[in-house]
Design an enzyme around this catalytic site. Sequence first.
Site, short mmCIF file in Angstrom:
data_model
loop_
_atom_site.label_atom_id
_atom_site.label_comp_id
_atom_site.label_asym_id
_atom_site.label_seq_id
_atom_site.Cartn_x
_atom_site.Cartn_y
_atom_site.Cartn_z
N HIS A 1 0.84 -1.21 0.00
CA HIS A 1 0.00 0.00 0.00
C HIS A 1 0.87 1.25 0.00
CE1 HIS A 1 -3.96 2.01 0.77
NE2 HIS A 1 -3.09 3.00 0.93
N HIS B 1 1.61 5.36 -2.16
CA HIS B 1 1.13 6.42 -3.07
C HIS B 1 2.34 7.03 -3.76
CE1 HIS B 1 -3.12 6.53 -1.72
NE2 HIS B 1 -2.58 5.97 -0.66
N GLN C 1 -9.38 9.17 -5.52
CA GLN C 1 -9.11 9.78 -4.20
C GLN C 1 -10.27 10.64 -3.69
OE1 GLN C 1 -5.73 10.54 -2.00
NE2 GLN C 1 -7.67 10.68 -0.89
N HIS D 1 -9.32 1.67 -0.15
CA HIS D 1 -9.14 2.38 1.11
C HIS D 1 -10.49 2.23 1.80
CE1 HIS D 1 -5.73 4.18 -0.92
NE2 HIS D 1 -5.40 4.86 0.15
N GLU E 1 -11.10 4.20 6.55
CA GLU E 1 -9.95 4.89 7.17
C GLU E 1 -10.52 6.09 7.90
OE1 GLU E 1 -6.90 6.49 4.63
OE2 GLU E 1 -5.49 6.70 6.30
N ASP F 1 2.17 3.22 2.96
CA ASP F 1 1.23 4.29 2.58
C ASP F 1 1.93 5.53 2.03
OD1 ASP F 1 -1.27 5.29 2.08
OD2 ASP F 1 -1.79 5.70 4.16
#
Length: 434
Positions: A57, A59, A152, A210, A213, A309
């Site tokens: 995971h 970005h 996102q 996701h 969260e 992340d």
Amino acid sequence: MLDIIIRQAHLPDGRGPLDIAIKGDRVAEIATKIEAEAGEEIDAAGRLVSPPFTDPHFHMDATLSLGSPRMNVSGTLLEGIALWGELKPLLTPEAVIDRAMRYCDLAVSQGLLAIRSHVDVSSAPLVGVEALLEVRKQVAPYIDLQLVAFPQDGLYRAQNAEENLIQALDMGVDVVGGIPHFERTMSEGARSVRRLAEIAADRGLMLDLHCDESDDPMSRHVETLAYETTRLGLGGRVTASHVTAMHSYDNYYASKLIPLIAESGMNVVPNPLINITLQGRSDTYPRRRGLTRVPELRAAGVNVAFGQDCTMDPWYSLGSADMLEVAHMGVHAVPMTSREAMEGAFTSVTQNGAKAMGLPDPTIRKGGPANLVVLQARDPIEAVRMKATRLAVIKNGKVLARTEPRMAALSLPGRPTTLDPADYAPRPNTQEAK
Ligand SMILES: [Zn+2]
């Protein structure tokens, strides 16, 4: 003639010392003593040789952008998302490629050779997708880079996000992503889970959301994700990332939910570094840790892999591509401090990550690919404790990175003159060295 022999290695399962012979891109032999010549010998000297690290995971479109165009002052997830929204219109493919390639250099130096990166597809043009597809091609010889089409700003909350997500998949992005807890309502979140699961099923792709969260105990999209995974038979192709709200669920509900997650066969990917800093922000005291229920998930047989992340981006200003740092935080924040659980933390950043990504089991074995890391530690728990230096990183039989062991020179009267910090752990259940 062999290419490389690693002498006196300990394997993560405790076997050793053993010699590991490499010929071409394969492990040719693992034995107590290999009497053969090799182009190169690496003396592991009783240290740990493990499979490479995995980060399921990440970005990569945002990494190393810290401070651009400004800092996240509150440190919250929501300011991070707003800040990313300010940066996005300024992105160029060249700048994203440059940051991502630099991050991949760092990853290789840390023995991190498999990364799943979400890439934002909420708005056109798909600059991040274009850039990371190029990066995936460039790093393919040494990093398994998977890309997730990640809306996102919400599949339904952002205009045209679904259209952009489909376009990203058509361009060659590997995995379907989503963010149900960020949709406008709970029912819109559930609708997005269903839609995204169907897109993944129709296209034969993996799905990685996701999911929850949030500190909201009513954020229950993982329940819908488990249901859709079971309904569509997606099993291990599905990953629920973060799932922090599970920390705040009532215990009865969690006891009903966890068996449903296990039954679905989905993976769960907590991100200890980021979530110990992001969760509980609206609490006074006591303040929630916000990590998902890792011990209970593991006990139910769920594949739990840790992700990093973020590294130096709008959400997290630290990070170093070091998955042992992630495991170390997991041990503390979950907490998972028994010997078995700490070994589990190590597996969570090696084998379990590969499983979540749908990659072959990377366990070092005769005939398997010569992908391995020599660590300045004698076993997995020591590797986590020390965040051990990666002495050598080998992929397909080629040494990609080397780092000198961390040693100190001491000037103390009557004391040793050099110090290897990896020598300092007492050995549980063994006799004191004579
Ligand atoms: Zn993420």
